[in-house]
Design a protein around this motif. Sequence first.
Motif, PDB file in Angstrom:
ATOM      1  N   ASP A 240       0.845  -1.187   0.000  1.00  0.00           N
ATOM      2  CA  ASP A 240       0.000   0.000   0.000  1.00  0.00           C
ATOM      3  C   ASP A 240       0.886   1.244   0.000  1.00  0.00           C
TER       4      ASP A 240
ATOM      5  N   VAL B 194      -9.326  -1.240  -3.708  1.00  0.00           N
ATOM      6  CA  VAL B 194      -8.063  -0.888  -4.346  1.00  0.00           C
ATOM      7  C   VAL B 194      -8.251   0.265  -5.318  1.00  0.00           C
TER       8      VAL B 194
ATOM      9  N   ALA C  96      -6.544   0.495  -0.117  1.00  0.00           N
ATOM     10  CA  ALA C  96      -5.155   0.324  -0.555  1.00  0.00           C
ATOM     11  C   ALA C  96      -4.925   1.120  -1.830  1.00  0.00           C
ATOM     12  N   TYR C  97      -3.792   1.805  -1.870  1.00  0.00           N
ATOM     13  CA  TYR C  97      -3.358   2.506  -3.074  1.00  0.00           C
ATOM     14  C   TYR C  97      -2.203   1.697  -3.651  1.00  0.00           C
TER      15      TYR C  97
END
Length: 409
Positions: free
Chosen positions: A23, A242, A273-274
């Motif tokens: 992340d 995501v 999450a990136y």
Amino acid sequence: MHAWPASEVPALPGKGRDLQIHDTATQGTITLAPGPVARIYVCGITPYDATHIGHAATYNAFDLVQRVWLDTKRQVLYVQNVTDIDDPLLERALRDNQDWSELAERETALFREDMTALRMLPPQHYVGAVEAIPGIVPLVERLRDAGAAYELDGDVYFSVESDANFGKVSNLDAEAMRLLSAERGGDPDRVGKKNPLDPMLWMAARPGEPSWDGGSLGRGRPGWHIECVAIALDHLGMTFDVQGGGSDLVFPHHEMGASHAQVLTGEFPMAKAYVHAGMVALHGEKMSKSKGNLVFVSALRRAGVDPVAIRLALLSHHYRENWEWTDEVLAQAVARLERWRAAVSRPDGISADALVEEVREALANDLDAPAALAAVDRWVELQIATDGDDESAPGLVSRTVDALLGVAL
């Protein structure tokens, strides 16, 4: 806007593992455990020069995310945009004396063909910026009316200071942000802005450029970041699983988009999450449209390269790695494909039960595709060197690499 046809994903025995993934926001590995429907948004192309290997590498990474989730018996809700109105598109159309909308339509169609050939799973919602404008305008008006946006010579800017969590995606300092803003479509030096980093939400109509009815905003067209926010919120809601794209989108695009969404909804974070894919280079420099050092998937296909070999070349590098495309990378992928196809063409072979779990484990570990390929390579070497009697093994291997890696043997 329609996407491309989906290839069938074979069902495998057992059940896959939850995905552990890096992340960007926390700079650590987190375990994603979505509900019955996993939600993902991946930023799409600006369709003026598609599809180069850098594009393909990015979409391959998020195709793997979907395949891991599907193997856990979840459904996937995947959304992708097309930035079919933006300065680079207009500049290319002007340079080539083409109608901007025809250019966008042609390049988007080519992108669909490439994605189909590479067996990338399509989004359920594939949305162009132009068709999203009716949903974008009310969001900009809401931000303005809430005091989170302001007008400057008819343009509307977002105030980054309105978001207490601004900066938590990229974790960059102000000077680094300012430099990247100038490089990646921002205008930090424009006089009159409250903060140099403030991004444009709505660009007032310019002479000779396309524009749309913006209600109380006046005629114009949307900024880059609010486009993705409108589409994501419409189809996924907040705190989806995501947010994905290339590493060049961390700032400003994903940082700004997160702030827009967080101010609009009062919720944090925009995404759990990136996730960002590395950049692909050619001749020592990052592959990019501005430099013109591009290798196009369509050109490789026209030259007779099997799209499955292209996909194997992409899979041979970890998705977060910055790597270089070379003739050798492609040649190795072609040779690997030949070995794999020869191995599964036998009527029987050595058991592949353990291989299924090895591939699952590799992909669940931050999409470690190179480790998954190595596991298949080991099975192939044994298969070629050993007389096995498991009639189901070749078929199970074929289904495994198809379902989890998108590789059709």
